[in-house]
Design an enzyme around this catalytic site. Structure first.
Site, PDB file in Angstrom:
ATOM      1  N   ARG A 121       0.827  -1.222   0.000  1.00 51.09           N
ATOM      2  CA  ARG A 121       0.000   0.000   0.000  1.00 51.09           C
ATOM      3  C   ARG A 121       0.862   1.274   0.000  1.00 51.09           C
ATOM      4  NH1 ARG A 121      -3.956  -0.022   4.760  1.00 51.09           N
ATOM      5  NH2 ARG A 121      -2.182  -0.979   5.805  1.00 51.09           N
ATOM      6  N   LYS A 123      -1.094   4.410  -1.172  1.00 48.40           N
ATOM      7  CA  LYS A 123      -2.013   4.938  -0.148  1.00 48.40           C
ATOM      8  C   LYS A 123      -1.239   5.849   0.814  1.00 48.40           C
ATOM      9  CE  LYS A 123      -4.197   3.554   4.114  1.00 48.40           C
ATOM     10  NZ  LYS A 123      -5.494   4.211   3.943  1.00 48.40           N
ATOM     11  N   SER A 149     -20.204   3.961  13.195  1.00 51.79           N
ATOM     12  CA  SER A 149     -18.791   4.144  13.525  1.00 51.79           C
ATOM     13  C   SER A 149     -18.496   5.598  13.883  1.00 51.79           C
ATOM     14  CB  SER A 149     -17.907   3.697  12.369  1.00 51.79           C
ATOM     15  OG  SER A 149     -18.205   4.402  11.194  1.00 51.79           O
ATOM     16  N   ARG A 189      -8.321   4.702   0.073  1.00 47.75           N
ATOM     17  CA  ARG A 189      -8.965   3.780   1.015  1.00 47.75           C
ATOM     18  C   ARG A 189      -8.958   2.351   0.481  1.00 47.75           C
ATOM     19  NH1 ARG A 189      -9.411   5.778   6.153  1.00 47.75           N
ATOM     20  NH2 ARG A 189      -9.572   8.020   5.908  1.00 47.75           N
ATOM     21  N   TRP A 211     -18.683  -8.319   0.161  1.00 51.20           N
ATOM     22  CA  TRP A 211     -17.378  -7.701   0.418  1.00 51.20           C
ATOM     23  C   TRP A 211     -16.318  -8.703   0.873  1.00 51.20           C
ATOM     24  CZ3 TRP A 211     -19.179  -2.502   3.129  1.00 51.20           C
ATOM     25  CH2 TRP A 211     -19.830  -1.719   2.175  1.00 51.20           C
ATOM     26  N   GLU A 268     -25.267  -3.083  -4.832  1.00 52.04           N
ATOM     27  CA  GLU A 268     -24.102  -3.407  -5.664  1.00 52.04           C
ATOM     28  C   GLU A 268     -24.097  -4.878  -6.081  1.00 52.04           C
ATOM     29  OE1 GLU A 268     -20.784  -2.567  -3.093  1.00 52.04           O
ATOM     30  OE2 GLU A 268     -19.924  -4.523  -3.457  1.00 52.04           O
ATOM     31  N   HIS A 273     -29.225   0.013   7.084  1.00 59.02           N
ATOM     32  CA  HIS A 273     -28.575   1.211   6.548  1.00 59.02           C
ATOM     33  C   HIS A 273     -28.017   0.893   5.164  1.00 59.02           C
ATOM     34  CE1 HIS A 273     -25.723   4.414   5.883  1.00 59.02           C
ATOM     35  NE2 HIS A 273     -24.759   3.512   5.787  1.00 59.02           N
ATOM     36  N   GLU A 297     -28.086   7.261   2.562  1.00 63.01           N
ATOM     37  CA  GLU A 297     -27.249   8.398   2.176  1.00 63.01           C
ATOM     38  C   GLU A 297     -28.041   9.255   1.194  1.00 63.01           C
ATOM     39  OE1 GLU A 297     -23.327   7.414   0.539  1.00 63.01           O
ATOM     40  OE2 GLU A 297     -23.722   8.937  -0.949  1.00 63.01           O
ATOM     41  N   HIS A 312     -18.422  12.326   3.745  1.00 62.31           N
ATOM     42  CA  HIS A 312     -17.229  12.094   2.914  1.00 62.31           C
ATOM     43  C   HIS A 312     -16.277  13.268   2.963  1.00 62.31           C
ATOM     44  CE1 HIS A 312     -18.893   8.464   1.323  1.00 62.31           C
ATOM     45  NE2 HIS A 312     -20.035   9.094   1.248  1.00 62.31           N
TER      46      HIS A 312
HETATM   47  C1  LIG Z   1     -18.305   1.792   4.176  1.00 67.30           C
HETATM   48  N1  LIG Z   1     -17.467   1.269   3.133  1.00 67.30           N
HETATM   49  C2  LIG Z   1     -16.861   0.033   3.234  1.00 67.30           C
HETATM   50  C3  LIG Z   1     -16.744  -0.757   2.081  1.00 67.30           C
HETATM   51  N2  LIG Z   1     -16.160  -1.968   2.140  1.00 67.30           N
HETATM   52  C4  LIG Z   1     -15.691  -2.423   3.307  1.00 67.30           C
HETATM   53  N3  LIG Z   1     -15.120  -3.642   3.361  1.00 67.30           N
HETATM   54  N4  LIG Z   1     -15.754  -1.691   4.443  1.00 67.30           N
HETATM   55  C5  LIG Z   1     -16.328  -0.465   4.441  1.00 67.30           C
HETATM   56  O1  LIG Z   1     -16.370   0.166   5.483  1.00 67.30           O
HETATM   57  N5  LIG Z   1     -17.216  -0.309   0.917  1.00 67.30           N
HETATM   58  C6  LIG Z   1     -17.966   0.901   0.795  1.00 67.30           C
HETATM   59  C7  LIG Z   1     -17.651   1.891   1.835  1.00 67.30           C
HETATM   60  C8  LIG Z   1     -16.489   2.771   1.465  1.00 67.30           C
HETATM   61  N6  LIG Z   1     -15.255   2.062   1.436  1.00 67.30           N
HETATM   62  C9  LIG Z   1     -14.319   2.176   2.406  1.00 67.30           C
HETATM   63  C10 LIG Z   1     -13.269   1.309   2.333  1.00 67.30           C
HETATM   64  C11 LIG Z   1     -12.230   1.393   3.252  1.00 67.30           C
HETATM   65  C12 LIG Z   1     -12.274   2.336   4.253  1.00 67.30           C
HETATM   66  C13 LIG Z   1     -11.147   2.471   5.201  1.00 67.30           C
HETATM   67  O2  LIG Z   1     -11.181   3.319   6.047  1.00 67.30           O
HETATM   68  N7  LIG Z   1     -10.086   1.663   5.072  1.00 67.30           N
HETATM   69  C14 LIG Z   1      -8.931   1.795   5.876  1.00 67.30           C
HETATM   70  C15 LIG Z   1      -8.442   0.460   6.355  1.00 67.30           C
HETATM   71  C16 LIG Z   1      -9.377  -0.142   7.333  1.00 67.30           C
HETATM   72  C17 LIG Z   1      -8.726  -1.270   8.083  1.00 67.30           C
HETATM   73  O3  LIG Z   1      -8.910  -2.406   7.737  1.00 67.30           O
HETATM   74  N8  LIG Z   1      -7.961  -0.969   9.072  1.00 67.30           N
HETATM   75  C18 LIG Z   1      -7.247  -1.935   9.883  1.00 67.30           C
HETATM   76  C19 LIG Z   1      -5.768  -1.893   9.534  1.00 67.30           C
HETATM   77  C20 LIG Z   1      -5.257  -0.524   9.729  1.00 67.30           C
HETATM   78  C21 LIG Z   1      -3.900  -0.277   9.101  1.00 67.30           C
HETATM   79  O4  LIG Z   1      -3.811   0.110   7.976  1.00 67.30           O
HETATM   80  N9  LIG Z   1      -2.855  -0.419   9.887  1.00 67.30           N
HETATM   81  C22 LIG Z   1      -1.582   0.009   9.452  1.00 67.30           C
HETATM   82  C23 LIG Z   1      -0.903   0.779  10.572  1.00 67.30           C
HETATM   83  C24 LIG Z   1      -1.818   1.808  11.162  1.00 67.30           C
HETATM   84  C25 LIG Z   1      -1.135   2.847  11.994  1.00 67.30           C
HETATM   85  O5  LIG Z   1      -0.290   2.528  12.823  1.00 67.30           O
HETATM   86  O6  LIG Z   1      -1.470   4.023  11.807  1.00 67.30           O
HETATM   87  C26 LIG Z   1      -0.775  -1.207   9.049  1.00 67.30           C
HETATM   88  O7  LIG Z   1      -1.227  -2.336   9.322  1.00 67.30           O
HETATM   89  O8  LIG Z   1       0.229  -1.013   8.398  1.00 67.30           O
HETATM   90  C27 LIG Z   1      -7.450  -1.586  11.343  1.00 67.30           C
HETATM   91  O9  LIG Z   1      -8.061  -0.562  11.649  1.00 67.30           O
HETATM   92  O10 LIG Z   1      -7.047  -2.387  12.176  1.00 67.30           O
HETATM   93  C28 LIG Z   1      -7.834   2.468   5.065  1.00 67.30           C
HETATM   94  O11 LIG Z   1      -7.027   3.154   5.712  1.00 67.30           O
HETATM   95  O12 LIG Z   1      -7.768   2.308   3.847  1.00 67.30           O
HETATM   96  C29 LIG Z   1     -13.332   3.198   4.338  1.00 67.30           C
HETATM   97  C30 LIG Z   1     -14.374   3.128   3.416  1.00 67.30           C
HETATM   98  N1  LIG Z   2     -22.131   0.846  10.616  1.00 68.40           N
HETATM   99  C1  LIG Z   2     -21.221   1.173   9.561  1.00 68.40           C
HETATM  100  C2  LIG Z   2     -21.924   1.338   8.257  1.00 68.40           C
HETATM  101  C3  LIG Z   2     -21.070   1.805   7.140  1.00 68.40           C
HETATM  102  S1  LIG Z   2     -21.811   1.580   5.613  1.00 68.40           S
HETATM  103  C4  LIG Z   2     -20.479   2.442   9.925  1.00 68.40           C
HETATM  104  O1  LIG Z   2     -21.054   3.234  10.623  1.00 68.40           O
HETATM  105  O2  LIG Z   2     -19.337   2.628   9.505  1.00 68.40           O
HETATM  106 ZN   LIG Z   3     -22.798   3.509   4.945  1.00 66.92          ZN
END
Ligand SMILES: CN1c2c(nc(N)[nH]c2=O)NC[C@@H]1CNc1ccc(C(=O)N[C@@H](CCC(=O)N[C@@H](CCC(=O)N[C@@H](CCC(=O)O)C(=O)O)C(=O)O)C(=O)O)cc1
Ligand SMILES: N[C@@H](CCS)C(=O)O
Ligand SMILES: [Zn+2]
Length: 767
Positions: A15, A18, A442, A524, A570, A614, A650, A674, A703
């Site tokens: 990543r 990112k 959340s 993300r 997902w 979706e 939701h 939304e 967002h």
């Molecule tokens: C609501 N949405 C989601 C979708 N799909 C999902 N599977 N989940 C969703 O919530 N689809 C539609 C929408 C919009 N999509 C997203 C997708 C992704 C995110 C998001 O915030 N992603 C985070 C990663 C989330 C996660 O898994 N976190 C883990 C790991 C964290 C991490 O990266 N750790 C780092 C170190 C971190 C640090 O020290 O700062 C590492 O391991 O290297 C966790 O929390 O444990 C992202 O950042 O991309 C939102 C909406």
């Molecule tokens: N309960 C989840 C829904 C996201 S679609 C949240 O609040 O992140």
């Molecule tokens: Zn949502």
């Protein structure tokens, strides 16, 4: 026989993109450093494909944010509101289109985002005006071709094709159809093609996935005319036409008559279309076929035996020099490399293939099919063994889970009473005010919270200490919600890495990767769990933290669950049984969780189903079948609830018009959706349908870090009040707040509550 791919993941093996983007956006690094990371990712991707032996490697499949946004940018399709930004500051302009901009008196909202076909990837929606003009605005496609050429690789540039580009977008004013813009658009495409051809490009890949949708005659005609014009203007150019995610279907005849060099087939989603083509009178045997036979949407090892039969069938009718072996679609939707994974059970790992392994599969299939290289025979045996082993594995099969599905009754999908009866009972049980306020679940997933989880995962933070930190976050969030006056509270989801992965971790039948990240939007990413076997609940999943949150307050706390369709959608799901069966297994696990939450004092339970829309098949003729089982799975999970337990659902990132009756059939007591970014446009479906249950149309666009003003929120609630019975309206944000920071979250929610209170007061004081 040659090999090619349609696209490769671009976030970097670990990543890197990112991280580099987020650093740049927060002004911790400069543009040069971001560009360096990007170049390095592209270089590694190209060299890896070259090293593995892919014959025709794509370029312009990289993006800093999104490939559709890149196309808007390349074509100068830049909405009017961004004209206040210096058009020469292209990186600022690009970012503003993706994420909005608030600085020095400029306040522009980002472009809309929506789902890329039936995937969990979100693209930026092109915006069109009646007199939309287009121009050669960015040289990205040319520059990337050059960049690869400098490494000695002559690539196949990827362009989103003109008609698909138009169909992906939205008319921003009335009185025209975006297809009318084709005549303005094509000359700019010609400019790109001209320059690419001048540079010696042999192939261009035109991504035309709208060919998997139901098209009308006008749209089909537009496609025909587009390729006729391109072929006429550039006779030496070889057009690689890429349709994916479903069959050509009713568009097959159109596709077969196009003057293209190669027609790409997604044989994973549509295995039968090869026969249709080989037997079609419209098929010109000079047209090359790309057999998209390695699954670009899932992570299972290919079945070489089955694939080779298909390849042999094709090569009996088509000379092998006219065949390509390829993945079914771009590999954007799968993680980079299985070799990074050290913690997946080796029994399961042997069944998997990530992007890099899929490249190797493409090469192996080519070699096995052409019988040229005997050294590949051992791969055939290895593949066969792995697949037999998977079919027979005890890890996959759980008789109890299978039997539960077989014993499901129609009554398991029905609540005890009708909605009006339940509504009365819930009113008494909950005693909520008019316009009840709530959030979607959340709260901000701060760096700190994520770092605790990472330390805990690495064994550096013992579970009791981690739990204490999470408990403190929950307590602080409950106190915050009480203080600002929200009516229905949430615990905040601090313990969850992701709303799907977290549930998977607590269910049998799932495995997890450490680095299996896939881009969801912009920077993300998600790490979809791997659903390999029969699903059942290991233990209660959410009860501990939900019950703890409820114990801290006299106000109702909403238990927070992810619904079965969203968990299915997902995850990387098993391909050895119908999705409906897998979904019902998940539904039963969630049903158990609903029952446990209820037993533990939670009076309101939300079952999130943001992915239900979706999951719709791309062809409308298949919608009903899907909607029947998807809605039923939701109902299986919810219907165990007593009448006075209020079930919420939701949904976000969704258009509701065409599935509104199915949403009503889900019969959730309350749905939060939304709506704010579309200025309540998305509510129309509910209004026109006379949606019978309660609704929380989002009044806060989560967002953006922008705090919605009191006036904006009031304006949106007034819009809802005009069209919905006031007793049915809830006041809430569009979606969860995990991607936000606390300062803006606090201000926005304070505003939201104070508007609800004001409106409530106005209703009770006689005029
Ligand atoms: C609501 N949405 C989601 C979708 N799909 C999902 N599977 N989940 C969703 O919530 N689809 C539609 C929408 C919009 N999509 C997203 C997708 C992704 C995110 C998001 O915030 N992603 C985070 C990663 C989330 C996660 O898994 N976190 C883990 C790991 C964290 C991490 O990266 N750790 C780092 C170190 C971190 C640090 O020290 O700062 C590492 O391991 O290297 C966790 O929390 O444990 C992202 O950042 O991309 C939102 C909406
Ligand atoms: N309960 C989840 C829904 C996201 S679609 C949240 O609040 O992140
Ligand atoms: Zn949502």
């Amino acid at each position: 026989m040659k090999t090619t791919i349609l696209g490769y993941p671009r976030i970097g093996n670990k990543r890197e993109l990112k991280k580099a983007c987020e650093q740049y956006w927060s002004e911790k690094t400069d543009l040069e450093s971001l560009q360096k990371t990007a170049s390095e990712i592209k270089r590694k991707n190209w060299l890896q494909q070259q090293e593995i032996g892919i014959d025709l490697i794509p370029s312009n499949d990289f993006s800093f944010y999104d490939q559709v946004l890149d196309m808007c940018f390349s074509l100068g399709c830049i909405p009017e509101r961004f004209k206040s930004i210096d058009q020469n500051d292209t990186s600022k302009l690009y970012l503003a289109m993706a994420r909005g901009l608030q600085e020095n008196g400029i306040d522009v909202t980002a472009m809309e985002m929506t789902k890329w076909f039936d995937t969990n990837y979100h693209y930026i929606v092109p915006e069109f005006e009646k007199n939309q003009s287009f121009s050669f605005f960015s040289r990205k496609v040319i520059d990337e071709y050059q960049e690869a050429l400098n490494l000695g690789i002559k690539t196949k540039p990827v362009l989103i094709a003109p008609v698909t580009f138009l169909l992906l977008g939205k008319e921003k004013e009335t009185g025209f159809n975006r297809m009318d813009l084709l005549k303005n658009l094509l000359p700019v495409y010609f400019e790109f093609i001209e320059e690419l051809v001048q540079l010696g490009v042999e192939y261009i890949q035109f991504d035309e996935p709208c060919l998997a949708l139901d098209l009308n005659d006008n749209e089909r005609q537009a496609i025909t005319s587009t390729y006729q014009q391109i072929a006429q203007k550039f006779p030496s150019l070889k057009i690689y036409l890429a349709n994916y995610f479903d069959c050509y279907g009713e568009n097959l005849e159109t596709a077969l008559n196009l003057p293209v060099d190669t027609l790409h087939l997604d044989l994973v989603r549509c295995s039968l279309q090869l026969d249709d083509i080989l037997n079609s009178e419209h098929y010109n045997p000079k047209t090359k076929l790309a057999l998209g036979i390695v699954d670009g949407r899932n992570i299972w090892k290919n079945d070489f035996e089955a694939s080779l039969k298909t390849i042999v069938k094709a090569s009996e009718k088509i000379p092998s020099e006219n065949l390509w072996i390829a993945p079914s679609c771009s590999l954007l939707h799968v993680p980079y490399d299985l070799e990074h994974e050290q913690n997946i059970d080796p029994n399961i790992k042997q069944w998997l293939a990530f992007a890099k392994q899929k490249l190797e599969e493409v090469i192996a299939l080519k070699n096995l099919a052409s019988n040229e290289n005997e050294s590949f025979l051992y791969l055939f045996e290895e593949n066969k063994l792995a697949n037999i082993n998977k079919q027979q594995s005890k890890l996959i099969h759980n008789e109890a889970a299978k039997n539960r599905i077989l014993n499901l009754k129609a009554s398991d999908s029905l609540r005890n009473s009708t909605f009006p009866e339940r509504q009365q009972k819930q009113k008494q049980a909950l005693n909520l005010p008019l316009y009840p306020t709530t959030t979607i679940g959340s709260f901000p997933q701060t760096k700190e919270v994520r770092s605790w989880r990472l330390k805990h995962k690495k064994g550096l933070l013992p579970t009791p200490d981690y739990d204490k930190l999470i408990a403190n976050e929950i307590k602080a969030s409950i106190r915050f919600q009480e203080r600002i006056g929200l009516d229905v509270l949430v615990h905040g989801e601090f313990e969850r890495n992701d709303m799907v992965e977290y549930f998977g971790e607590n269910l049998n039948g799932f495995a997890f990767s450490d680095f299996g990240w896939v881009q969801s939007y912009g920077s993300r990413c998600v790490k979809p769990p791997i659903l390999f076997g029969d699903v059942s609940r290991k233990n209660a999943i959410t009860v501990k933290w939900s019950a703890y949150a409820q114990s801290l307050t006299n106000l109702p706390v909403k238990g927070m669950l992810t619904g079965p369709v969203t968990i299915l959608q997902w995850s990387f799901v098993r391909n050895d049984q119908p999705r409906a069966t897998t979904c019902n297994q998940i539904a039963l696990a969630i049903r158990d969780e609903v029952a446990d939450l209820e037993k533990n004092g939670l009076k309101i339970i939300q079952i999130d189903e943001p992915a239900i829309r979706e999951g719709l098949p791309l062809k409308k003729s298949e919608w009903n079948k899907y909607l029947n089982w998807a809605v039923n799975a939701f109902k299986i999970s919810a219907s165990v609830a007593k009448d006075d337990t209020q079930i919420h659902t939701h949904m976000c990132y969704s258009e509701f018009n065409d599935i509104i009756s199915s949403i009503a059939d889900m019969d959730a007591d309350v749905i939060t959706i939304e709506t704010s970014r579309s200025e309540m446009e998305l509510l129309d479906a509910f209004v026109n349908f006379k949606y019978p249950n309660e609704i929380g149309p989002g009044v806060y666009d989560i967002h953006s870090p922008r705090v919605p003003s009191l006036e904006e929120i009031e304006h949106l609630i007034h819009k809802a009040k005009r069209v919905l019975p006031k007793e049915h309206i809830w006041v809430n944000p569009d979606c969860g707040l995990k991607t936000r920071d606390w300062p803006e979250t606090k201000s926005a929610l304070e505003n939201l509550v104070s508007v609800a209170k004001k409106l409530r007061k106005e209703e009770t004081v006689p005029a």
